[in-house]
Design an enzyme around this catalytic site. Sequence first.
Site, PDB file in Angstrom:
ATOM      1  N   THR A   1       1.361  -1.203   0.151  1.00 41.69           N
ATOM      2  CA  THR A   1       0.147   0.707   0.319  1.00 41.69           C
ATOM      3  C   THR A   1       0.659   1.428   0.206  1.00 41.69           C
ATOM      4  O   THR A   1       1.856   1.078   0.413  1.00 41.69           O
ATOM      5  CB  THR A   1      -0.810   0.085   1.061  1.00 41.69           C
ATOM      6  OG1 THR A   1      -1.811  -1.495   1.176  1.00 41.69           O
ATOM      7  CG2 THR A   1      -2.227   1.851   1.883  1.00 41.69           C
TER       8      THR A   1
ATOM      9  N   GLY B   1      -1.051  -3.825   5.440  1.00 42.21           N
ATOM     10  CA  GLY B   1      -2.289  -4.762   5.617  1.00 42.21           C
ATOM     11  C   GLY B   1      -2.321  -4.901   6.737  1.00 42.21           C
ATOM     12  O   GLY B   1      -2.920  -3.567   7.441  1.00 42.21           O
TER      13      GLY B   1
END
Length: 531
Positions: free
Chosen positions: A349, A432
């Site tokens: 991410t 995560g």
Amino acid sequence: MDLRAHHHYPSRRSAVSADNVVATSHPLAAQAGLSMLAQGGNAVDAALAAAITLTVVEPSGNGIGSDAFAILWDGAELHGLNASGRAPAAWSKERFAGHERMPTHGWESVTVPGAVSAWVSLSDRFGKLPFEALFAPAIGYAENGFPVSPVIATLWQRAAEQLGDTPGFAETFLPDGRAPLAGTYFKSPGHARTLRLIAETRGKAFYEGEIAEEIEAFAKAHGGAMTVADLSAHRADWCGTIARGFDDVTLHEIPPNGQGIAALMGLGILSGSTIRDLDADDPQALHLQIEAMKLALRDAEQYVGDLDHMKDVSVDDLLDDGYLAQRAREIDPDKATDFGAGAPKRGGTVYLTAADASGMMVSFIQSNYMGFGSGVVVPGTGVSLQNRGAGFSLDPAHQNCVGPNKRPFHTIIPAFLMRGDDPLMSFGVMGGPMQAQGHVQMTLRTQLWGQDPQMAVDAPRWRVTQGLGLALETTLPTETIEKLQNMGHRITLEAPDNAFGFGGAQLIHRLGDRGYVAGSDPRKDGCAVGF
């Protein structure tokens, strides 16, 4: 918050203070955002230029085929945007009947990518600069190349070993048959072509036109279900936020399908605890946070899914004061507990943030999920596709069970703090399952313990795993580690350079009536910049 406080954590960074600020996980993306502000753009323009640039310079965490979420303060009101994609129409439970769990790579893990719709939606509603201008830095790096940074080079090498045989991956991301080394230049002409088409058509080429057709053709050639009809049916939703207070501040998160509700639950559970009597790094303070997040995450895993399909247990059920107080009573102050899910209703991410002198603040997150995502890269386009389908359950009784046109459970979450009616901090912690845990850690460090954004980011982190499992950074004092171990936590130690395991945080905190102070995670390659 005392900016003069001594930084006793291992980092050489200082907080950055300015009227206009951008904080990202890559220096080139941060500069791309800052250049938009210098051209007269606002925080939305800066955030989008940074996000678009990150698809080029940090492919190990995001891409054109990512999903995205945003929380935005426009100067008067808070807004939430859910730009995560849905499952292809052909994805039924029966399609995955032979699987024990959802696939994590390949076409059977790919849901409709939503990041491009986030760029369009945010620019249309709040941007000042022409949409095409936001793409100039990214297109330049894709066409002319950029030097690969150290952390990303390491993650790229890991992906090469795992995804080298996935359709299209090697052609785009393994020039000369290998991952680029740190300091070497990488070009992606296909990426530049796609970004130019998106810019010229305000995203229509991606969801309805030339790129959509290429995505469908590649899916068909490899047994995937994605069609132009799936892509053209996608929409980003202005969804508002859900919130929970802690003393005089309120944490805002995007509603499910994301895990942000777990951060709110964690704060709610801690509200009635003794944590206010403890110092930031007291082992007892860590223990209380760890136990609260275990409770919250177990419930999130059990009950959170697409909001349209959360029929049995609702957001209100999970955030109910009485329920959270009940969960808080399950915490043993002296001992780690292996919690199960509760009964709320009886019967890697990229994150970035930007703020401008007008008062606008943007909290934005964009991700492929597991590193490069599914590993599927559409030839000639630079489009690496996320693997968010892996977030579905195959349990037919679960609210998050896979189904057509349904959004999966999401780990990526932006965060925003308010104090009364005033904006306070836009922030996030990518990585995560670390993200909701990181939101709680950053909120308490900055608000309860008064640490500035850089100090809060530098501080050693913890991450609950499964059962009694607890991952700790090796920078925690030995005495702290031993005390937590004596409480029954089953500890594994990880180096702070595990940028996925402990996330990459970016924070911008408002300073009274004027200006901001920002921090950027030393676990990543990025920085905070401003003027």
